[in-house]
Write an enzyme that holds these catalytic residues in place. Structure first.
Site, short mmCIF file in Angstrom:
data_model
loop_
_atom_site.label_atom_id
_atom_site.label_comp_id
_atom_site.label_asym_id
_atom_site.label_seq_id
_atom_site.Cartn_x
_atom_site.Cartn_y
_atom_site.Cartn_z
N LYS A 312 5.48 -60.49 -46.35
CA LYS A 312 4.57 -61.31 -47.17
C LYS A 312 3.11 -61.09 -46.75
O LYS A 312 2.26 -60.88 -47.60
CB LYS A 312 4.97 -62.78 -47.03
CG LYS A 312 4.17 -63.74 -47.90
CD LYS A 312 4.99 -64.96 -48.25
CE LYS A 312 5.12 -65.95 -47.13
NZ LYS A 312 3.90 -66.76 -46.92
N GLY A 385 -1.12 -70.41 -48.28
CA GLY A 385 -2.26 -70.58 -47.40
C GLY A 385 -2.98 -69.26 -47.15
O GLY A 385 -4.21 -69.21 -47.06
N ARG A 413 -3.45 -78.89 -46.36
CA ARG A 413 -3.59 -78.03 -45.17
C ARG A 413 -5.07 -77.86 -44.80
O ARG A 413 -5.94 -77.87 -45.67
CB ARG A 413 -2.91 -76.68 -45.43
CG ARG A 413 -1.42 -76.87 -45.59
CD ARG A 413 -0.69 -75.58 -45.77
NE ARG A 413 -0.72 -74.74 -44.58
CZ ARG A 413 -0.23 -73.52 -44.55
NH1 ARG A 413 0.34 -73.02 -45.64
NH2 ARG A 413 -0.28 -72.81 -43.46
N SER A 458 -5.50 -67.84 -35.32
CA SER A 458 -5.11 -67.78 -36.74
C SER A 458 -5.51 -66.46 -37.37
O SER A 458 -6.69 -66.14 -37.48
CB SER A 458 -5.76 -68.94 -37.51
OG SER A 458 -5.71 -68.66 -38.89
N GLN A 460 -5.12 -65.82 -40.44
CA GLN A 460 -5.73 -66.09 -41.74
C GLN A 460 -7.24 -66.28 -41.60
O GLN A 460 -8.03 -65.74 -42.37
CB GLN A 460 -5.10 -67.32 -42.39
CG GLN A 460 -3.64 -67.09 -42.75
CD GLN A 460 -2.95 -68.32 -43.28
OE1 GLN A 460 -3.52 -69.42 -43.29
NE2 GLN A 460 -1.71 -68.16 -43.72
N ASP A 606 5.84 -68.15 -37.28
CA ASP A 606 6.54 -68.55 -38.51
C ASP A 606 8.04 -68.69 -38.31
O ASP A 606 8.75 -69.10 -39.23
CB ASP A 606 6.28 -67.51 -39.62
CG ASP A 606 4.86 -67.61 -40.14
OD1 ASP A 606 4.23 -68.67 -39.96
OD2 ASP A 606 4.38 -66.62 -40.74
N ARG A 637 6.27 -78.79 -39.41
CA ARG A 637 7.57 -78.22 -39.04
C ARG A 637 8.19 -78.86 -37.81
O ARG A 637 9.38 -78.70 -37.57
CB ARG A 637 7.45 -76.69 -38.87
CG ARG A 637 7.31 -76.02 -40.22
CD ARG A 637 7.36 -74.51 -40.15
NE ARG A 637 7.30 -73.97 -41.50
CZ ARG A 637 6.83 -72.77 -41.82
NH1 ARG A 637 6.37 -71.98 -40.86
NH2 ARG A 637 6.82 -72.36 -43.06
N ARG A 678 10.83 -71.94 -45.18
CA ARG A 678 11.47 -71.53 -43.93
C ARG A 678 12.39 -72.63 -43.38
O ARG A 678 13.40 -72.34 -42.75
CB ARG A 678 10.41 -71.14 -42.91
CG ARG A 678 9.49 -70.01 -43.43
CD ARG A 678 8.88 -69.20 -42.33
NE ARG A 678 7.71 -68.45 -42.81
CZ ARG A 678 7.78 -67.29 -43.45
NH1 ARG A 678 8.95 -66.75 -43.71
NH2 ARG A 678 6.67 -66.67 -43.83
#
Ligand code: S3P
Length: 721
Positions: A312, A385, A413, A458, A460, A606, A637, A678
């Site tokens: 992904k 995200g 988020r 991160s 991202q 993840d 999570r 997930r």
């Protein structure tokens, strides 16, 4: 509760009124329409509370005005509604063509255009009039909203909320995408149904033919019973798109006719087979429905070669970098899950041509660093995200205006982590008061490079800032306290960008352009992790996961599983498109609990839902600390997994930054995945070891990252329904 006026009380208007009243969502529903007989019927069946003789009177005090009349009448109704609507109200509509309505509304409503939320419930049937009303017509149906960048977000939110409360699933897309999609999936079929019906009627023996018409003819022509005036208006308003599709249709009909004449059986079979394949796989749409609630019976084992879809993270980046590169980029093995599709749609709405007809090889015609156009409506990134944080970086430099929004999970988020450093670079980017999306980016003069230490590890944020850095003057230098995934660095290099990498610090010079290239995406180790888990915890299992991404910034899960004593073999390591890949073999294992080393957290970030299930099946206690970040993923999570594990009778203790899980027996039970892909897949695998059936609700998120999970898991041996 709101006073709602419905202008036009036909099948859609009356069904809406009825649904609003039955669900207690309106203090009063006021109708207006041309036929008083129809309006009286609407009151009698409970679709409206009362009706008025003029639009002006119907609009008095109405907080929401819904235009549900025929498309041909919409412009004149907009004129009146626009003049009489009370301040602070919202106007919306239900028309099945949006381009012409939005154009008219912009002209007619002027300064009030921002309170118009164009809408289209994809529901209805061939009947018309209030008496055909169905109270749950919209329940479990899709509603498309096509807000423009001028539409007030609060207005869009209110209309979205209203439809959601009626049980509809709301989607947002651009006016253009809507009209093109509807031309093909609704307008062309109507035109063909009328036409096939007439072809039959032109035959001398039409009466006889009709008498013997079989199911196929009836299915095909059902929609030829629809209201002719209404459909003439719809088709006329979307004629450019429809004429284009008619042309394509004529061509394919011609070549099929020629094949028949020539008795070319092979050609006919090929044509039909590709249509059948696509029609059968169209059930992907229904698959989301199927995956909403998963039921997995206990026991079983996993065996054989398991094909895992594309990574992904890498797929997102391949699409994004291809879009802003010069020239053509071809992506093989691109994940076609909803998250990546959201990225693809986002770039399409900014003028990038992306050809997904052959999903094995997605082709992106890059527009160059400065070639993106402002989208006509806000960009909806669904659950993704990665799309939002990386796009925030690109848009900050691209000199365009755009709004980025997402679903209910993405909307909570944290976005401050990307917005604040982007502002330091000179970006004109706004977020909501809660430091969340929607993000609004307006064109900024120039960005400047910065040196920035990312406070949370991160990829991202790092990637978003590096992408903004491409547009900036000077050097952009990003450092981290640990090593986040480095796909952006590897892929940017493949696109011809020069980066300096020094431990956990990466820098690049602004102004570098990207050159389109060919990329092969490896299988996603994050998706493979569920099968590693499944094979390890179940008896008599042995699976082979071919060509899985084995980048050391991602393969922490393999190290953690090995620390837990899992039987994992890694073979045939090589490199593909700059990314390490390997075949992974996993066999039934006797797992034991561990203290998870903190340095492995970023490279397994993840995979913790899968690791937690492994911990529940292991001997002893597994402890994870220093992982507060898990609370900010697609769901919290730590708490969602803890709740689920407790439902299966597992002993769990949570900490702000982690969890302690005592392995032992697992019972069956009901799990709420909270839409987190997930979490859902991890608990599906738990059934292999549980003593009863594991039922998982809100599991539809699986299609964001693993749209074929159901089939793949089933054929590997999971007893999934
Ligand atoms: C991702 C980075 C990670 C990861 C996410 C994908 C990426 O998020 O959890 O699923 O593609 O860059 P963070 O950057 O928030 O750690």
């Amino acid at each position: 509760m709101k006073k709602i006026a419905i202008i036009g009380v036909g099948l859609i208007g009356a069904s809406l009124g009825m649904a609003l009243r039955r669900n207690g969502l309106a203090s009063e529903v006021i109708g207006f329409g041309r036929s008083s007989q129809n309006l009286e019927k609407a009151v009698e069946i409970g679709a409206i509370d009362r009706f008025e003789a003029t639009i002006r009177e119907a609009c008095v005090g109405a907080e929401i005005v819904v235009i549900a009349a025929s498309l041909g009448a919409t412009a004149s109704i907009l004129r009146e509604v626009g003049a009489y609507v009370t301040d602070g109200s919202i106007i919306t509509d239900v028309g099945s063509v949006k381009g012409s309505v939005v154009r008219d509304a912009r002209l007619i409503l002027g300064a009030k255009f921002d309170i118009f939320v164009p809408g289209h419930p994809i529901a209805g049937n061939e009947k018309s009039g209030a008496e055909a009303a169905i109270p749950d017509l919209f329940k479990d149906h899709k509603v498309i909203l096509t807000p423009t960048s001028d539409t007030r977000i609060e207005a869009v939110n209110q209309i979205e909320k209203l439809w959601t409360e009626l049980g509809s699933e709301v989607f947002k897309m651009s006016v253009e995408s809507h009209d093109r999609a509807l031309a093909m999936t609704s307008h062309l079929p109507h035109l063909l149904a009328y036409n096939v019906m007439n072809t039959l009627l032109r035959q001398d023996d039409s009466q006889l033919l009709l008498e013997f018409s079989a199911g196929g003819f009836r299915d095909f022509t059902r929609i030829a019973s629809s209201n002719p005036e209404l459909w003439a208006d719809i088709l006329l308003m979307n004629k450019e798109n429809i004429v284009k599709f008619c042309g394509e249709y004529k061509n394919s009909l011609n070549s099929l006719t020629l094949a028949l004449e020539a008795s070319d059986r092979q050609r006919i079979i090929e044509t039909f087979s590709s249509a059948k394949k696509a029609r059968d796989s169209q059930l992907i749409v229904d698959k989301k429905e199927i995956m909403k609630d998963l039921v997995v019976s206990r026991g079983g084992s996993l065996n054989g070669v398991v094909g895992i879809p594309g990574d992904k993270s890498i797929s997102h980046r391949a699409v994004m970098f291809g879009a802003i590169a010069d020239g053509l980029t071809r992506v093989r093995g691109c994940l076609m899950g909803e998250d990546v599709l959201a990225t693809i749609e986002a770039f399409r709405s900014m003028g990038v041509k992306i050809d997904t007809r052959n999903s094995d090889c997605v082709k992106i015609s890059g527009v160059g660093l400065r070639g993106l156009r402002s989208p006509t409506s806000s960009i909806n990134l669904g659950n993704s995200g990665t799309s939002m944080r990386l796009l925030a970086g690109i848009l900050s430099g691209a000199n365009i205006d755009a709004t980025l929004e997402g679903d209910s999970s993405l909307s909570v988020r944290p976005m401050g982590r990307i917005v604040y450093p982007l502002r330091q670079m000179g970006s004109n980017i706004q977020m909501s008061g809660n430091k969340t999306s929607p993000l609004r980016v307006k064109s900024a003069r120039t960005l400047n490079g910065i040196s920035y230490l990312v406070p949370v590890i991160s990829a991202q944020v790092k990637s978003g800032l590096l992408l903004a850095g491409l547009y900036a003057e000077g050097v952009t230098r990003i450092s981290e306290k640990g090593r986040s995934r480095d796909h952006s660095e590897r892929l940017l290099t493949k696109f011809g960008v020069k980066l300096d990498i020094n431990g956990n610090e990466v820098s690049l010079d602004g102004g570098q352009s990207l050159t389109g290239c060919d990329i092969t995406v490896p299988a996603d180790i994050s998706s493979a992790a569920f099968f590693m888990l499944g094979a390890a915890i179940s008896s008599d299992s042995e699976i082979l996961l071919p060509q899985v991404g084995f980048n050391e910034t991602r393969n922490g899960v393999v190290e953690i599983f090995r620390l837990m004593n899992a039987d994992i073999e890694v073979r045939d390591q090589n490199v593909s498109s700059g990314e390490p890949v390997a075949d992974i073999i996993v066999r039934t294992s006797n797992l034991s609990g561990v203290n998870i080393p903190q340095e492995l957290i970023p490279s397994a970030i993840d995979e913790f839902p899968a690791i937690f299930i492994a911990a529940a099946c292991a001997k002893g206690v597994t402890v994870l600390r220093g992982a507060e970040e898990l609370r900010h993923k697609e769901s919290d999570r730590i708490s969602v997994m803890a709740d689920g594990l407790r439902n299966l009778g597992v002993k769990v203790e949570t900490h702000t930054d982690g969890i302690s899980i005592t392995g032992g027996n697992m019972s069956g039970g009901l799990i709420d995945a909270h839409g987190d892909h997930r979490v859902a897949m991890a608990f599906a695998m738990a059934a292999l070891k549980a003593s009863g059936t594991v039922s998982i609700k809100n599991a539809e998120g699986i299609s964001t990252s693993f749209p074929t999970f159901f089939e793949v898991a089933k054929s590997a041996g999971l007893r999934i329904k």
